[in-house]
Enzyme design. Sequence first.
Site, PDB file in Angstrom:
ATOM      1  CE  LYS A 140      64.377  49.338  72.405  1.00  0.00           C
ATOM      2  NZ  LYS A 140      64.684  50.514  73.285  1.00  0.00           N
ATOM      3  CG  ASP A 180      67.910  48.799  74.173  1.00  0.00           C
ATOM      4  OD1 ASP A 180      67.223  49.975  75.017  1.00  0.00           O
ATOM      5  OD2 ASP A 180      67.884  47.647  74.848  1.00  0.00           O
TER       6      ASP A 180
HETATM    7  P1  NDP Z   1      74.468  47.891  77.542  1.00  0.00           P
HETATM    8  O1  NDP Z   1      74.542  46.635  76.681  1.00  0.00           O
HETATM    9  O2  NDP Z   1      75.397  49.185  77.393  1.00  0.00           O
HETATM   10  O3  NDP Z   1      74.795  47.515  79.210  1.00  0.00           O
HETATM   11  C1  NDP Z   1      73.779  46.532  79.631  1.00  0.00           C
HETATM   12  C2  NDP Z   1      74.179  46.270  80.884  1.00  0.00           C
HETATM   13  O4  NDP Z   1      73.244  45.346  81.561  1.00  0.00           O
HETATM   14  C3  NDP Z   1      75.313  45.518  81.107  1.00  0.00           C
HETATM   15  O5  NDP Z   1      76.120  45.633  82.229  1.00  0.00           O
HETATM   16  C4  NDP Z   1      74.868  43.757  81.022  1.00  0.00           C
HETATM   17  O6  NDP Z   1      75.694  42.796  81.610  1.00  0.00           O
HETATM   18  C5  NDP Z   1      73.688  44.176  81.816  1.00  0.00           C
HETATM   19  N1  NDP Z   1      72.658  43.147  81.359  1.00  0.00           N
HETATM   20  C6  NDP Z   1      72.057  43.017  80.264  1.00  0.00           C
HETATM   21  N2  NDP Z   1      71.327  42.132  80.167  1.00  0.00           N
HETATM   22  C7  NDP Z   1      71.125  41.612  81.461  1.00  0.00           C
HETATM   23  C8  NDP Z   1      70.509  40.528  81.958  1.00  0.00           C
HETATM   24  N3  NDP Z   1      69.584  39.565  81.425  1.00  0.00           N
HETATM   25  N4  NDP Z   1      70.745  40.204  83.302  1.00  0.00           N
HETATM   26  C9  NDP Z   1      71.469  40.868  84.002  1.00  0.00           C
HETATM   27  N5  NDP Z   1      72.396  41.959  83.621  1.00  0.00           N
HETATM   28  C10 NDP Z   1      72.040  42.149  82.242  1.00  0.00           C
HETATM   29  O7  NDP Z   1      73.053  48.500  77.438  1.00  0.00           O
HETATM   30  P2  NDP Z   1      72.262  50.049  78.090  1.00  0.00           P
HETATM   31  O8  NDP Z   1      73.012  50.413  79.191  1.00  0.00           O
HETATM   32  O9  NDP Z   1      72.226  50.928  76.780  1.00  0.00           O
HETATM   33  O10 NDP Z   1      70.769  49.430  78.519  1.00  0.00           O
HETATM   34  C11 NDP Z   1      70.598  49.208  79.733  1.00  0.00           C
HETATM   35  C12 NDP Z   1      69.077  49.363  80.067  1.00  0.00           C
HETATM   36  O11 NDP Z   1      68.643  50.638  79.767  1.00  0.00           O
HETATM   37  C13 NDP Z   1      68.016  48.391  79.002  1.00  0.00           C
HETATM   38  O12 NDP Z   1      67.077  48.252  79.536  1.00  0.00           O
HETATM   39  C14 NDP Z   1      67.669  49.235  77.866  1.00  0.00           C
HETATM   40  O13 NDP Z   1      66.524  49.208  77.345  1.00  0.00           O
HETATM   41  C15 NDP Z   1      67.751  50.802  78.764  1.00  0.00           C
HETATM   42  N6  NDP Z   1      67.666  51.873  77.989  1.00  0.00           N
HETATM   43  C16 NDP Z   1      68.780  52.247  77.323  1.00  0.00           C
HETATM   44  C17 NDP Z   1      68.801  53.583  76.806  1.00  0.00           C
HETATM   45  C18 NDP Z   1      70.094  53.796  75.872  1.00  0.00           C
HETATM   46  O14 NDP Z   1      70.178  55.192  75.422  1.00  0.00           O
HETATM   47  N7  NDP Z   1      70.997  53.061  75.673  1.00  0.00           N
HETATM   48  C19 NDP Z   1      67.792  54.318  76.648  1.00  0.00           C
HETATM   49  C20 NDP Z   1      66.875  54.215  77.793  1.00  0.00           C
HETATM   50  C21 NDP Z   1      66.667  52.945  78.340  1.00  0.00           C
HETATM   51  P3  NDP Z   1      76.644  42.354  80.492  1.00  0.00           P
HETATM   52  O15 NDP Z   1      77.707  42.799  79.991  1.00  0.00           O
HETATM   53  O16 NDP Z   1      76.894  40.953  81.487  1.00  0.00           O
HETATM   54  O17 NDP Z   1      75.737  41.701  79.397  1.00  0.00           O
HETATM   55  O1  2IT Z   2      64.992  52.670  75.282  1.00  0.00           O
HETATM   56  C1  2IT Z   2      65.253  53.659  74.811  1.00  0.00           C
HETATM   57  O2  2IT Z   2      64.716  54.760  74.955  1.00  0.00           O
HETATM   58  C2  2IT Z   2      66.454  53.721  74.020  1.00  0.00           C
HETATM   59  N1  2IT Z   2      66.852  52.385  73.825  1.00  0.00           N
HETATM   60  C3  2IT Z   2      66.784  54.785  72.944  1.00  0.00           C
HETATM   61  C4  2IT Z   2      66.146  55.142  71.966  1.00  0.00           C
HETATM   62  C5  2IT Z   2      66.635  56.068  70.917  1.00  0.00           C
HETATM   63  O3  2IT Z   2      66.028  56.043  69.822  1.00  0.00           O
HETATM   64  O4  2IT Z   2      67.469  57.116  71.286  1.00  0.00           O
END
Ligand code: NDP
Ligand code: 2IT
Length: 459
Positions: A140, A180
């Site tokens: 990560k 992420d």
């Molecule tokens: P994005 O940046 O696309 O979206 C994040 C969302 O969560 C936004 O709406 C953001 O609001 C909100 N957010 C972020 N930080 C905070 C906080 N501290 N408090 C409240 N709201 C918050 O990220 P992702 O959708 O990619 O990721 C979301 C979650 O999913 C994370 O935990 C990530 O680790 C997990 N994840 C992501 C994967 C991926 O493929 N992208 C895979 C597996 C897990 P704002 O716009 O106001 O910041």
């Molecule tokens: O938390 C996660 O699994 C991710 N942000 C995606 C990682 C990846 O390598 O696609």
Amino acid sequence: MSIVQEVEQANTGIAHDYIDQLFETVQKRNPGETEFHQAVKEVFLSLIPVLSQNPKYIEHAVLDRLVEPDRLISFRVPWTDDNGNVKVNRGFRVQFNNAIGPYKGGLRFHPSVNASIIKFLGFEQIFKNSLTGQAIGGGKGGADFDPKGKSDLEIMRFCQSFMTELSKHIGPDTDVPAGDIGVGAREIGYMFGQYKKLVGAYEAGVLTGKGLGYGGSLARKEATGYGCVYFVDEMLKSKGHSFNRSTVVVSGSGNVSIYAMEKALQLGAKVVACSDSSGYIYHEAGINLDTVKRLKEVENRRIKDYVLEHTDAIYVEGCSGIWTIACDIALPCATQNEIDKESAEILVSNGVKAVGEGANMPSTLEAIDVFLDNKVLFAPAKAANAGGVSVSALEMAQNSQRLSWTFEEVDAKLHQIMHSIYIESVKASEVYGVPGNLVIGANIAGFVKVADAMIAQGV
Ligand code: NDP
Ligand code: 2IT
């Protein structure tokens, strides 16, 4: 029954002592890293049944090795803003474990990023990636850079500077980053361009989540959200429920959240609320996803602007209130520790049937206990959000073959992978005497493969 109560019932004396001592060491060695401690504690508690039945894991000190990353790289990221001022951020990459494949895991750009956050995410990624059944290890990275309010050129310069250092440590067979929080296809594009310049070769498989025109995979954007809903759907079906006509609350409005909402809607659910880090919207008639997509994906606006276009919806400042909305299914898809004990209790008292963790570690340990104690169907993050990294591995496979698969092909593989993760987690929960406890099931199923590979390789 809670994680702790369940494991206390097992015949666990030696295993318990071992993890108690080791957890103390982890706390001492990593002072103040509360998120990392939390992630380790959840895994340790889950592993007691497997450690007590298989003393070889204690004899070979597998957990002692697993909690220490292969390496943690921390570096300076200098960049210049649009006014010519030099700014400095801190970048990280943790290469946690490569027993079953190259390090793999996303990059997070958010002001809260520090060693604890990166290590908790990297540690969890080991087990998640193992669960996918694909040959990927755990890693990560990220930076304490805040993309909010930055111009496109500032983002580009930051990404280029970040990659100038990161490029020394990654490669298609070494370590493969992806997105992420705060890192999507745009950022991956800038980083890929810089990597290519630095190495002088087109190594498509060095990053995943790339744009579709240059090596990205169809369905990667949708994969985490869709995968989470596929997993929860399996859980619901096992008890005769379904998404159809269910009321769903999804936190966040980023990549994971939007595509979880999309798949839930396709399965006939009504999604009534979503959020960003400022507050949440509640739309009793059902959220219009096209509006959310335009606001967040195209216009880069805040979720509160939704109510300007849908006047029967309401906006509430602050995030945690979203869990006071009555729903059948809750999908936390924003960030870590967004559901605490109190929020979990409110969800339960409002009759929630299932919780699917789209985000990483969105529920505190106390919240998980509330869900398990109350027989809520609970899909833990390492299993439920593994769809994203799974399709990342499929992107690597396509890059190696120099072929692109159709959306339908990738989606079908994703669906199959989520099904397998569900089955593996259920099986492990049954074998180790805690049927239906998928926290324990997923952690054990992910652990065994990595642990056996480490013993076999002597690493
Ligand atoms: P994005 O940046 O696309 O979206 C994040 C969302 O969560 C936004 O709406 C953001 O609001 C909100 N957010 C972020 N930080 C905070 C906080 N501290 N408090 C409240 N709201 C918050 O990220 P992702 O959708 O990619 O990721 C979301 C979650 O999913 C994370 O935990 C990530 O680790 C997990 N994840 C992501 C994967 C991926 O493929 N992208 C895979 C597996 C897990 P704002 O716009 O106001 O910041
Ligand atoms: O938390 C996660 O699994 C991710 N942000 C995606 C990682 C990846 O390598 O696609």
